[in-house]
Motif scaffolding. Structure first.
Motif, PDB file in Angstrom:
ATOM      1  N   SER A 120       0.800  -1.229   0.000  1.00  0.00           N
ATOM      2  CA  SER A 120       0.000   0.000   0.000  1.00  0.00           C
ATOM      3  C   SER A 120       0.830   1.273   0.000  1.00  0.00           C
ATOM      4  CB  SER A 120      -0.938   0.016   1.216  1.00  0.00           C
ATOM      5  OG  SER A 120      -1.883  -1.034   1.143  1.00  0.00           O
ATOM      6  N   ASN A 121       2.064   1.199   0.504  1.00  0.00           N
ATOM      7  CA  ASN A 121       2.909   2.391   0.614  1.00  0.00           C
ATOM      8  C   ASN A 121       4.322   2.063   0.154  1.00  0.00           C
ATOM      9  OD1 ASN A 121       1.004   4.268   2.277  1.00  0.00           O
ATOM     10  ND2 ASN A 121       1.012   2.343   3.417  1.00  0.00           N
ATOM     11  N   ILE A 174       5.595   8.132  -5.792  1.00  0.00           N
ATOM     12  CA  ILE A 174       5.196   7.836  -4.414  1.00  0.00           C
ATOM     13  C   ILE A 174       3.780   7.263  -4.381  1.00  0.00           C
ATOM     14  CG2 ILE A 174       4.851   8.781  -2.108  1.00  0.00           C
ATOM     15  CD1 ILE A 174       6.759  11.094  -2.972  1.00  0.00           C
ATOM     16  N   CYS A 180       0.946   6.154  -1.793  1.00  0.00           N
ATOM     17  CA  CYS A 180       0.561   6.307  -0.389  1.00  0.00           C
ATOM     18  C   CYS A 180      -0.868   5.823  -0.214  1.00  0.00           C
ATOM     19  CB  CYS A 180       0.690   7.775   0.027  1.00  0.00           C
ATOM     20  SG  CYS A 180       0.260   8.095   1.750  1.00  0.00           S
ATOM     21  N   GLU A 181      -1.045   4.824   0.641  1.00  0.00           N
ATOM     22  CA  GLU A 181      -2.380   4.232   0.867  1.00  0.00           C
ATOM     23  C   GLU A 181      -3.025   3.818  -0.462  1.00  0.00           C
ATOM     24  OE1 GLU A 181      -3.620   3.421   3.825  1.00  0.00           O
ATOM     25  OE2 GLU A 181      -1.732   4.129   4.690  1.00  0.00           O
ATOM     26  N   TYR A 230       0.677   9.684  -5.085  1.00  0.00           N
ATOM     27  CA  TYR A 230       0.750  10.980  -4.424  1.00  0.00           C
ATOM     28  C   TYR A 230       1.602  11.927  -5.274  1.00  0.00           C
ATOM     29  CZ  TYR A 230       1.760  14.616  -1.010  1.00  0.00           C
ATOM     30  OH  TYR A 230       1.887  15.831  -0.380  1.00  0.00           O
TER      31      TYR A 230
END
Length: 287
Positions: free
Chosen positions: A216-217, A231, A233-234, A238
Motif C-alpha cells: 500500500s505504501n 510515491i 501512499c495508501e 501521491y
C-alpha cells in the motif's frame, strides 16, 4: 487477490459504479450479474444498467453460460468477462534521450512497439512529430482504424499538471512548459489522453502489475539520464500540491557544485544519475 470494499462501492451511481463493476469483472471475472451484486452491494438494476453500457462500449463481453448442477431449476447463469482485445491503447514513454511508442490491448499487454533515440530538449514540435509518425505507423501496420483507440497514456521526464495534461517548468525540457499535450493528442486521435511524470507512471505500473501489487505504501525510484521518484501512499499515487512530490533529482547535495542542466548546482542527478556514474567510471579507469 482483489479486495472489494462494499462500503465504498455501495450507493455509488454514474461513472463511479460503472468503473467499480468494470474493475471487478476485469480482475476476478468471468462473473454473473448476481455475483457482481453480491460483491459490490449495488442493486440489481444498477448492475444491469452499467453492465449493459460496458457491453455496448466493448469493454466486456459475454462468456459461455455457466452450467447449473444436474436437477437444479432455472436458466444457466450468463457470465461476463473482460474483453481485452476489443480495443487498443497507445502508450508513449518519452525520456530525456529516448522515445518509445507502444500499441497495447486493453489489458496493457504490448502488441507492437516503436523506439528511437531522441533529445527531449529539441522541443515539443519535433518530438510530437516523431510521436505522431510512430502512432500512424503502428495503426497502419496493424490495420487498425482510429476508432479502435480507446485512450492514450504518456509519461514525460518532468513535473506535470495532471488534470490539464501540461508539463510545468520541467527542468530538462526547455520549451515544454505548459505545452498542451493532453489537448493536442485528444483532438488528433479523438480519444481520452492522460499525461503524467514518467516515474509516476512507472510507480502506478508497479502497483498494477509488478512486485508492489500487495503493497500500500512505497517509493519507486528511477535512475537513468536523470533521477526521479513515484510515491504510492495508501494505494494511491501521491503527486503533491504542485505535482512535484517525487522530483528528487533536483534536490541540491551539500558540498557539490557541478552545474546541472536545470541551471542549479549540485543537483542529485548531476552527481548520481547514469551519465554521472559513467563519467566517474571513465575517470577511475587507467588510460
Amino acid at each position: 487477490m482483489v479486495r472489494i470494499d462494499s462500503k465504498k462501492i455501495f450507493g455509488w451511481s454514474g461513472p463511479a459504479a460503472g468503473a467499480a463493476i468494470f474493475r471487478i469483472i476485469k480482475n476476478i471475472g468471468p462473473l454473473s450479474r448476481t455475483d457482481i451484486v453480491k460483491k459490490t452491494g449495488l442493486s440489481k438494476s444498477t448492475v444491469s444498467v452499467h453492465t449493459k453500457k460496458l457491453l455496448e462500449m466493448g469493454l466486456i463481453k459475454e462468456a459461455e453460460a455457466e452450467n447449473k448442477s444436474v436437477g437444479s431449476v432455472g436458466r444457466n447463469r450468463q457470465l461476463l468477462k473482460f474483453a481485452k482485445n476489443n480495443g487498443f491503447i497507445i502508450a508513449i514513454d518519452l525520456g530525456a534521450t529516448s522515445l518509445n511508442v507502444g500499441l497495447c490491448n486493453l489489458d496493457a499487454e504490448i502488441i507492437d512497439l516503436r523506439s528511437k533515440a531522441v533529445l527531449v530538449n529539441n522541443g515539443p514540435k519535433k518530438i510530437m512529430k516523431e510521436i505522431n509518425n510512430f502512432i500512424e505507423d503502428l495503426l497502419k501496420v496493424n490495420k487498425l482504424a482510429d476508432k479502435k483507440i480507446f485512450g492514450i497514456g504518456m509519461g514525460v521526464p518532468g513535473p506535470v499538471e495532471f488534470s490539464k495534461g501540461l508539463p510545468v517548468s520541467p527542468p530538462i525540457m526547455p520549451g515544454w512548459h505548459l505545452y498542451p499535450l493532453k489537448k493536442i493528442l485528444q483532438e488528433k486521435y479523438s480519444c481520452p489522453a492522460f499525461i503524467d511524470n514518467d516515474v509516476n507512471v512507472m510507480a502506478v505500473g508497479e502497483k498494477h502489475a509488478g512486485l508492489a501489487q500487495d503493497v500500500s505504501n512505497f517509493i519507486f525510484i528511477k535512475i537513468g539520464t536523470g533521477i526521479g521518484a513515484g510515491i504510492i501512499c495508501e494505494d494511491e499515487l501521491y503527486r503533491g500540491s504542485k505535482g512535484c512530490a517525487g522530483d528528487i533529482g533536483h534536490i541540491a547535495i551539500d558540498g557539490e557544485k557541478e552545474l546541472c542542466p536545470c541551471g542549479n548546482r549540485g543537483c542529485l542527478e548531476i552527481v548520481a544519475a547514469g551519465p554521472a556514474i559513467a563519467k566517474k567510471a571513465k575517470k577511475s579507469c587507467p588510460k
